[in-house]
Scaffold this motif. Structure first.
Motif, PDB file in Angstrom:
ATOM      1  N   TYR A   6       0.826  -1.034   0.156  1.00 37.23           N
ATOM      2  CA  TYR A   6      -0.072  -0.007   0.149  1.00 37.23           C
ATOM      3  C   TYR A   6       1.098   1.202  -0.054  1.00 37.23           C
ATOM      4  CZ  TYR A   6      -4.119   2.930   0.821  1.00 37.23           C
ATOM      5  OH  TYR A   6      -5.172   3.899   0.767  1.00 37.23           O
ATOM      6  N   GLY A   7       1.714   1.625  -1.053  1.00 42.03           N
ATOM      7  CA  GLY A   7       2.303   2.743  -1.268  1.00 42.03           C
ATOM      8  C   GLY A   7       3.744   2.877  -0.332  1.00 42.03           C
ATOM      9  N   GLY A   8       4.069   1.809   0.007  1.00 37.09           N
ATOM     10  CA  GLY A   8       5.588   1.769   0.951  1.00 37.09           C
ATOM     11  C   GLY A   8       4.973   2.588   2.093  1.00 37.09           C
ATOM     12  N   CYS A   9       4.368   2.078   2.888  1.00 40.15           N
ATOM     13  CA  CYS A   9       3.911   2.886   4.259  1.00 40.15           C
ATOM     14  C   CYS A   9       5.152   2.820   5.183  1.00 40.15           C
ATOM     15  CB  CYS A   9       2.548   1.756   4.855  1.00 40.15           C
ATOM     16  SG  CYS A   9       2.036   2.671   6.244  1.00 40.15           S
ATOM     17  N   ASP A  10       5.176   4.219   5.686  1.00 37.71           N
ATOM     18  CA  ASP A  10       6.173   4.234   6.651  1.00 37.71           C
ATOM     19  C   ASP A  10       5.593   4.304   8.141  1.00 37.71           C
ATOM     20  OD1 ASP A  10       8.453   4.587   4.874  1.00 37.71           O
ATOM     21  OD2 ASP A  10       7.651   6.840   4.284  1.00 37.71           O
ATOM     22  N   LEU A  11       4.464   4.729   8.113  1.00 36.46           N
ATOM     23  CA  LEU A  11       3.705   5.317   9.420  1.00 36.46           C
ATOM     24  C   LEU A  11       2.160   4.923   9.450  1.00 36.46           C
ATOM     25  CD1 LEU A  11       4.217   7.020  12.356  1.00 36.46           C
ATOM     26  CD2 LEU A  11       3.316   8.651  11.148  1.00 36.46           C
ATOM     27  N   VAL A  12       1.729   4.425  10.528  1.00 38.72           N
ATOM     28  CA  VAL A  12       0.236   4.394  10.460  1.00 38.72           C
ATOM     29  C   VAL A  12      -0.203   5.014  11.941  1.00 38.72           C
ATOM     30  CG1 VAL A  12      -1.864   3.043  10.536  1.00 38.72           C
ATOM     31  CG2 VAL A  12      -0.243   2.559   9.025  1.00 38.72           C
ATOM     32  N   LYS A  13      -0.854   5.890  12.048  1.00 42.10           N
ATOM     33  CA  LYS A  13      -1.563   6.787  13.053  1.00 42.10           C
ATOM     34  C   LYS A  13      -2.836   6.039  13.355  1.00 42.10           C
ATOM     35  CE  LYS A  13      -0.191  10.260  14.725  1.00 42.10           C
ATOM     36  NZ  LYS A  13      -0.071  11.691  14.926  1.00 42.10           N
ATOM     37  N   TYR A  49       0.934   4.518  17.445  1.00 44.51           N
ATOM     38  CA  TYR A  49       1.094   4.514  15.977  1.00 44.51           C
ATOM     39  C   TYR A  49       2.014   3.260  15.631  1.00 44.51           C
ATOM     40  CZ  TYR A  49       5.560   7.049  17.499  1.00 44.51           C
ATOM     41  OH  TYR A  49       6.634   7.164  18.062  1.00 44.51           O
ATOM     42  N   VAL A  50       2.053   2.901  14.127  1.00 44.12           N
ATOM     43  CA  VAL A  50       2.832   1.694  13.949  1.00 44.12           C
ATOM     44  C   VAL A  50       3.981   2.627  12.971  1.00 44.12           C
ATOM     45  CG1 VAL A  50       3.313  -0.311  12.577  1.00 44.12           C
ATOM     46  CG2 VAL A  50       1.306   0.028  14.063  1.00 44.12           C
ATOM     47  N   LEU A  51       5.229   2.155  13.353  1.00 40.14           N
ATOM     48  CA  LEU A  51       6.473   2.961  12.549  1.00 40.14           C
ATOM     49  C   LEU A  51       7.214   1.536  11.848  1.00 40.14           C
ATOM     50  CD1 LEU A  51       8.068   5.419  11.849  1.00 40.14           C
ATOM     51  CD2 LEU A  51       9.515   5.013  13.860  1.00 40.14           C
ATOM     52  N   TRP A  52       7.400   1.766  10.530  1.00 40.88           N
ATOM     53  CA  TRP A  52       8.219   0.783   9.727  1.00 40.88           C
ATOM     54  C   TRP A  52       9.559   1.343   9.885  1.00 40.88           C
ATOM     55  CZ3 TRP A  52       3.078   0.791   9.268  1.00 40.88           C
ATOM     56  CH2 TRP A  52       2.270  -0.079   8.963  1.00 40.88           C
ATOM     57  N   PRO A  53      10.487   0.425   9.540  1.00 43.33           N
ATOM     58  CA  PRO A  53      11.944   0.740   9.466  1.00 43.33           C
ATOM     59  C   PRO A  53      12.205   1.835   8.699  1.00 43.33           C
ATOM     60  CG  PRO A  53      11.795  -1.637   9.603  1.00 43.33           C
ATOM     61  CD  PRO A  53      10.385  -0.998   9.451  1.00 43.33           C
ATOM     62  N   SER A  54      11.520   1.895   7.518  1.00 39.52           N
ATOM     63  CA  SER A  54      11.787   3.030   6.623  1.00 39.52           C
ATOM     64  C   SER A  54      11.510   4.417   7.203  1.00 39.52           C
ATOM     65  CB  SER A  54      10.830   2.836   5.181  1.00 39.52           C
ATOM     66  OG  SER A  54       9.415   2.829   5.694  1.00 39.52           O
ATOM     67  N   GLY A  55      10.224   4.240   8.064  1.00 35.56           N
ATOM     68  CA  GLY A  55       9.905   5.377   8.802  1.00 35.56           C
ATOM     69  C   GLY A  55      10.820   5.916   9.985  1.00 35.56           C
TER      70      GLY A  55
END
Length: 166
Positions: A6-13, A49-55
């Motif tokens: 889904y678009g290279g997600c970096d962060l989900v609030k 929030y969820v933070l991916w390594p890229s974020g």
């Protein structure tokens, strides 16, 4: 895994906090009634929030290049993050429960919703000018970002189902 596509997600609030957010008009259903909406502008809240390594890499770069600040301010002004908002929200801070009609047995108070402007009287004239300049630039950047996405976004409250918190 579904979010990877889904678009290279970096962060989900995951949370809401009583303020409007600028989100995409359309989102993607990810599970039942839950949708992910592109998040273009958010002004407060970083409790869930969820933070991916890229974020995390993007935020670390931001911290190296700028004066660190409160985490919600850093996240909300790091426009390189490919950020999303979960709706309905899956989290809420205790001091915002009453605002959303969510029962809460723990009573507490906060000044966050009624916080006065910081006292800058002790600063030199030059330091005060720098302070106000930073605030004005931050507001200008936020408005320009909102305008850049005005055709594909809407500024509104994020839905929250109080029944999810019984």
């Amino acid at each position: 895994r579904q979010l990877d596509n889904y678009g290279g997600c970096d962060l989900v609030k995951l949370e809401v906090r009583g303020r409007k957010k600028t989100v995409g008009k359309r989102g993607k259903n990810i599970l039942g009634e839950y949708h992910l909406l592109p998040l273009y502008q958010d002004s407060m809240g970083a409790a869930a929030y969820v933070l991916w390594p890229s974020g995390a890499e993007i935020l670390l770069e931001q911290a190296r290049d700028n004066t660190p600040g409160l985490v919600d301010a850093v996240i909300s002004t790091t426009y390189r993050l490919n950020a999303y908002q979960l709706e309905p929200a899956a989290a809420i801070q205790l001091d915002a429960c009453e605002h959303y009609g969510v029962g809460n047995k723990i009573k507490l108070s906060t000044t966050i919703f009624h916080e006065p402007l910081p006292d800058v009287s002790y600063l030199t004239l030059h330091e005060r000018w720098q302070f106000h300049k930073r605030r004005l630039l931050a507001r200008t950047r936020a408005r320009m970002r909102a305008m850049a996405f005005r055709n594909e976004s809407v500024t509104r409250q994020i839905k929250l189902d109080p029944d999810d918190f019984l």
